[in-house]
Write an enzyme that holds these catalytic residues in place. Sequence first.
Site, mmCIF file in Angstrom:
data_model
loop_
_atom_site.group_PDB
_atom_site.id
_atom_site.type_symbol
_atom_site.label_atom_id
_atom_site.label_comp_id
_atom_site.label_asym_id
_atom_site.label_seq_id
_atom_site.Cartn_x
_atom_site.Cartn_y
_atom_site.Cartn_z
ATOM 1 N N SER A 106 -2.093 -2.566 -8.096
ATOM 2 C CA SER A 106 -2.099 -2.621 -6.429
ATOM 3 C C SER A 106 -0.975 -1.624 -6.112
ATOM 4 O O SER A 106 0.089 -1.946 -6.489
ATOM 5 C CB SER A 106 -1.930 -3.948 -5.953
ATOM 6 O OG SER A 106 -1.993 -3.956 -4.631
ATOM 7 N N CYS A 107 -1.446 -0.794 -5.378
ATOM 8 C CA CYS A 107 -0.464 0.161 -4.584
ATOM 9 C C CYS A 107 -0.892 0.596 -3.423
ATOM 10 O O CYS A 107 -2.187 0.178 -2.869
ATOM 11 C CB CYS A 107 -0.090 1.288 -5.688
ATOM 12 S SG CYS A 107 -1.402 2.450 -5.820
ATOM 13 N N SER A 108 -0.122 1.188 -2.580
ATOM 14 C CA SER A 108 -0.669 1.530 -1.067
ATOM 15 C C SER A 108 -1.582 2.615 -1.013
ATOM 16 O O SER A 108 -2.502 2.664 -0.152
ATOM 17 C CB SER A 108 0.607 2.108 -0.295
ATOM 18 O OG SER A 108 1.373 3.405 -1.067
ATOM 19 N N ASN A 154 -4.165 2.934 -3.079
ATOM 20 C CA ASN A 154 -5.290 2.194 -3.239
ATOM 21 C C ASN A 154 -5.870 1.513 -1.971
ATOM 22 O O ASN A 154 -6.953 1.605 -1.786
ATOM 23 C CB ASN A 154 -5.225 1.009 -4.555
ATOM 24 C CG ASN A 154 -4.954 1.769 -5.680
ATOM 25 O OD1 ASN A 154 -5.154 3.031 -5.892
ATOM 26 N ND2 ASN A 154 -4.270 0.840 -6.670
#
Length: 145
Positions: free
Chosen positions: A9-11, A13
């Site tokens: 999960s990252c910004s 995505n």
Amino acid sequence: MLTIYYGKSCSSNRHAKKWLLNEGIPFREKDFRFNPMTEQDILFLLKLSYNGVEDIISTRSTLYKENIDLLNSLKLSELVRFITLHPALLRSPILFDHKQFITGFNEERARCFIPRHRRKVGMNDFLFTLESDYLTKQANKQTNK
């Protein structure tokens, strides 16, 4: 149908998925960790790429840095297999359809996934706004003389 592959999960995505939803672009999402790319998926992306493997591998990843010599010595088929076994090597997110792909998320580059007829309508609206602004400025100049 557009596919978005992503890893942790990252910004980027989150921004990609939010943008696709806001634009009304249907997509299917796949998490590398639970649904790894197949060798066929990777070969398909390589066929679409301009720079080959460099376009899809994250050279900043720890896994890449630890295995750079090995990766440089592998044949293409071996490298593709290695990537399927180690999806952390891939850039994230990867958005692709049947004719193009992008890695990472950049709204300007992602516009290529908006259907042509909608891009044309958006461009016409933009040009109309520019023309209206120009005419307003011209009218203001005439009034101030």
